[in-house]
Design a protein around this motif. Structure first.
Motif, short mmCIF file in Angstrom:
data_model
loop_
_atom_site.label_atom_id
_atom_site.label_comp_id
_atom_site.label_asym_id
_atom_site.label_seq_id
_atom_site.Cartn_x
_atom_site.Cartn_y
_atom_site.Cartn_z
N PHE A 231 41.46 50.17 38.32
CA PHE A 231 40.44 49.21 38.73
C PHE A 231 40.99 47.79 38.58
N THR A 232 41.08 47.05 39.70
CA THR A 232 41.58 45.66 39.62
C THR A 232 40.48 44.65 39.98
N GLY A 233 39.24 45.10 40.01
CA GLY A 233 38.11 44.20 40.26
C GLY A 233 37.61 43.60 38.96
N PRO A 234 36.48 42.89 39.01
CA PRO A 234 35.94 42.25 37.80
C PRO A 234 35.47 43.27 36.76
N ILE A 235 35.95 43.12 35.55
CA ILE A 235 35.66 44.11 34.50
C ILE A 235 34.17 44.15 34.16
N ASP A 236 33.49 42.99 34.21
CA ASP A 236 32.05 42.97 33.88
C ASP A 236 31.24 43.73 34.93
N GLY A 337 45.24 43.52 36.45
CA GLY A 337 45.06 42.39 37.36
C GLY A 337 44.20 41.30 36.75
N ARG A 338 44.07 40.21 37.48
CA ARG A 338 43.45 39.01 36.92
C ARG A 338 41.95 39.18 36.67
N LEU A 339 41.27 39.95 37.53
CA LEU A 339 39.82 40.09 37.38
C LEU A 339 39.46 41.12 36.32
N ALA A 340 40.29 42.14 36.20
CA ALA A 340 40.02 43.21 35.24
C ALA A 340 40.43 42.81 33.83
N THR A 341 41.27 41.76 33.71
CA THR A 341 41.67 41.32 32.37
C THR A 341 41.17 39.89 32.07
N TYR A 342 40.36 39.34 33.02
CA TYR A 342 39.72 38.04 32.85
C TYR A 342 40.70 36.97 32.36
N ARG A 343 41.79 36.82 33.15
CA ARG A 343 42.77 35.78 32.81
C ARG A 343 43.34 35.19 34.06
N TYR A 344 43.60 33.88 34.03
CA TYR A 344 44.30 33.31 35.17
C TYR A 344 45.76 33.71 35.10
N TYR A 345 46.19 34.49 36.06
CA TYR A 345 47.60 34.87 36.14
C TYR A 345 48.16 34.40 37.45
N ASN A 346 49.41 33.95 37.43
CA ASN A 346 50.13 33.73 38.67
C ASN A 346 50.53 35.08 39.25
N MET A 347 50.94 35.02 40.52
CA MET A 347 51.27 36.28 41.21
C MET A 347 52.37 37.05 40.50
N ASP A 348 53.40 36.35 40.08
CA ASP A 348 54.53 37.06 39.44
C ASP A 348 54.07 37.73 38.15
N GLN A 349 53.14 37.09 37.45
CA GLN A 349 52.66 37.69 36.19
C GLN A 349 51.87 38.97 36.47
N VAL A 350 51.12 38.96 37.57
CA VAL A 350 50.35 40.16 37.91
C VAL A 350 51.31 41.29 38.33
N VAL A 351 52.36 40.94 39.06
CA VAL A 351 53.35 41.96 39.41
C VAL A 351 53.96 42.53 38.13
N GLY A 352 54.31 41.66 37.20
CA GLY A 352 54.87 42.11 35.91
C GLY A 352 53.90 43.00 35.17
N GLN A 353 52.63 42.61 35.17
CA GLN A 353 51.60 43.40 34.48
C GLN A 353 51.46 44.79 35.14
#
Ligand code: FAD
Length: 371
Positions: A231-236, A337-353
């Motif tokens: 799940f990469t959507g909003p966790i809430d 992903g950024r919505l499921a972990t509630y953090r501002y990530y750049n694209m490269d960070q999301v790829v790394g995650q």
């Protein structure tokens, strides 16, 4: 029956879909409620034929060789160094603040790094304990530059005064004493040669991957048969907002197609003072496209709309941690992903995650389910 249902076809979902399909030879259904793949990095040719970014400018930069190597399986690149100017007191000056900015703004002739450092030091105001974004900037460059460059911009961006925002928000904005006017200093500063969407198309082009668009998880979960979920959507939203909504700041994008070859001298001009918008971006600088027309985007921060930036306040992190605890107890669901972990990530960070999550899946999820 799919082995995996992946919710969200942005970087997080697409990187994982490809890895699972290729390395585990398992069947993946990837869905997105939007009518396209690519998530916020989606780009397209508009009616005039100009390649533009639907959700605001996305510039790829990273220090990770491994992430570039991974994405290079799906795209070629063009070198691109991002430059930003700010319209301040009717002048166009480099952002982040550097020696040129100071010279142009104050009619100075600072010649060396030491000159610029001494100038900034003479302006800086000591702050006993640095807690807020205001403290960070005032203690570095003084109140006048804070007012000119940061206060209005931050108020627009967050709808909050910098004195109400955590120090982490502006800690990201560097100030330089040299004349380097690049916005980023990462070792890799590149853009996918044929755009992000083309890169995503190639990533997802695999016989084990099926894509379903305009499809919300709430509906698909009723009908689709799958063994595991990413799940990469909003966790809430996943937990039906059980503890309340995680606050986000949104943006309204106003795209304009112009019958002229160029609009502004660099890709992005920031407006930190009176205008309602924060910045204007002209895509042809990013993409290198040659075209008689050009396309620009105005960004207006907004309290409502698509979730873009988690609001960085301690109570919001606390709320996220409650959702995270629920997520940890939910078997066979991976939150990425950024919505499921509630953090501002750049694209490269999301790829790394996503790549790190894939390694965990390889270690912990058996290849074949026991009957
Ligand atoms: P997303 O790209 O948001 O993808 C998540 C997808 O899930 C979305 O397409 C959404 O529709 C879908 N989804 C959510 N819930 C559901 C559901 N219930 N059912 C079905 N589908 C669902 N990063 C950079 O590195 N450089 C930049 O210059 C940069 N600029 C940015 C500018 C802006 C204005 C913003 C907002 C972000 C920027 N970023 C930038 C960050 C970048 O957008 C993110 O790092 C990246 O998009 C995160 O990928 P993701 O897959 O986690 O999320």
């Amino acid at each position: 029956m799919y082995d995996w249902l992946i919710v969200g076809a942005g970087f997080a979902g697409s990187v994982l879909a490809e890895r699972i399909a290729t390395e585990r030879d398992q069947k993946v259904l990837i869905i997105d409620r939007r009518p396209h793949i690519g998530g916020n990095a989606y780009d397209k040719y508009d009616d005039a034929g100009v390649l533009m970014h639907q959700y605001g400018p996305h510039i790829f930069h990273t220090n990770s060789d491994a992430i570039v190597e991974h994405l290079s399986k799906f795209t070629e690149w063009r070198p691109y160094e991002h430059r930003v100017l700010g319209r301040v007191d009717d002048k166009l000056v480099p952002i982040p603040i550097n020696r040129t900015t100071l010279n142009e703004l104050y009619g100075l002739d600072l010649k060396t790094d030491e000159d610029a450092a001494a100038f900034l030091e003479s302006r800086a105001e000591p702050v006993e304990e640095i807690r807020t974004s205001e403290d960070v900037v005032v203690s570095k460059v003084g109140r006048e530059l804070y007012e000119k460059f940061f206060r209005g911009y931050t108020q627009k961006q967050w709808g909050l005064d910098p004195s109400e925002l955590d120090k982490s928000v502006t800690a990201r904005v560097p100030t330089r004493t040299n004349t380097d006017d690049r916005y980023f200093t990462d070792t890799h500063q590149i853009m996918p040669k044929h755009g992000y969407t083309r890169m995503f198309e190639r990533m997802l082009d695999h016989p084990n991957i099926q894509i379903m668009l305009n499809a919300d998880f709430r509906e698909v979960r009723e009908t689709a048969q799958f063994k595991r979920l990413i799940f990469t959507g909003p966790i809430d939203e996943f937990f039906d907002f059980r503890f309340g909504r995680l606050p986000y700041r949104s943006l309204r994008f106003e795209h304009r197609s112009l019958e002229q070859e160029q609009f502004q001298p660099v890709a992005t001009v920031n407006y930190p003072q009176t205008e309602d918008y924060t910045r204007i971006t002209e895509y042809k600088h990013l993409t290198g496209q040659t075209h008689p027309n050009t396309t620009i985007t105005y960004e207006y921060p907004a309290a409502t709309g698509d979730p873009y930036y988690p609001v960085p306040r301690p109570e919001n992190q606390e709320l996220y941690r409650r959702y995270q605890a629920l997520a940890n107890e939910t078997a066979d669901v991976h939150f990425v992903g950024r919505l499921a972990t509630y953090r501002y990530y750049n694209m490269d960070q999301v790829v790394g995650q996503a790549l790190a999550e894939f390694r965990r899946i390889q270690e912990s999820v058996p290849m074949y389910d026991t009957p």
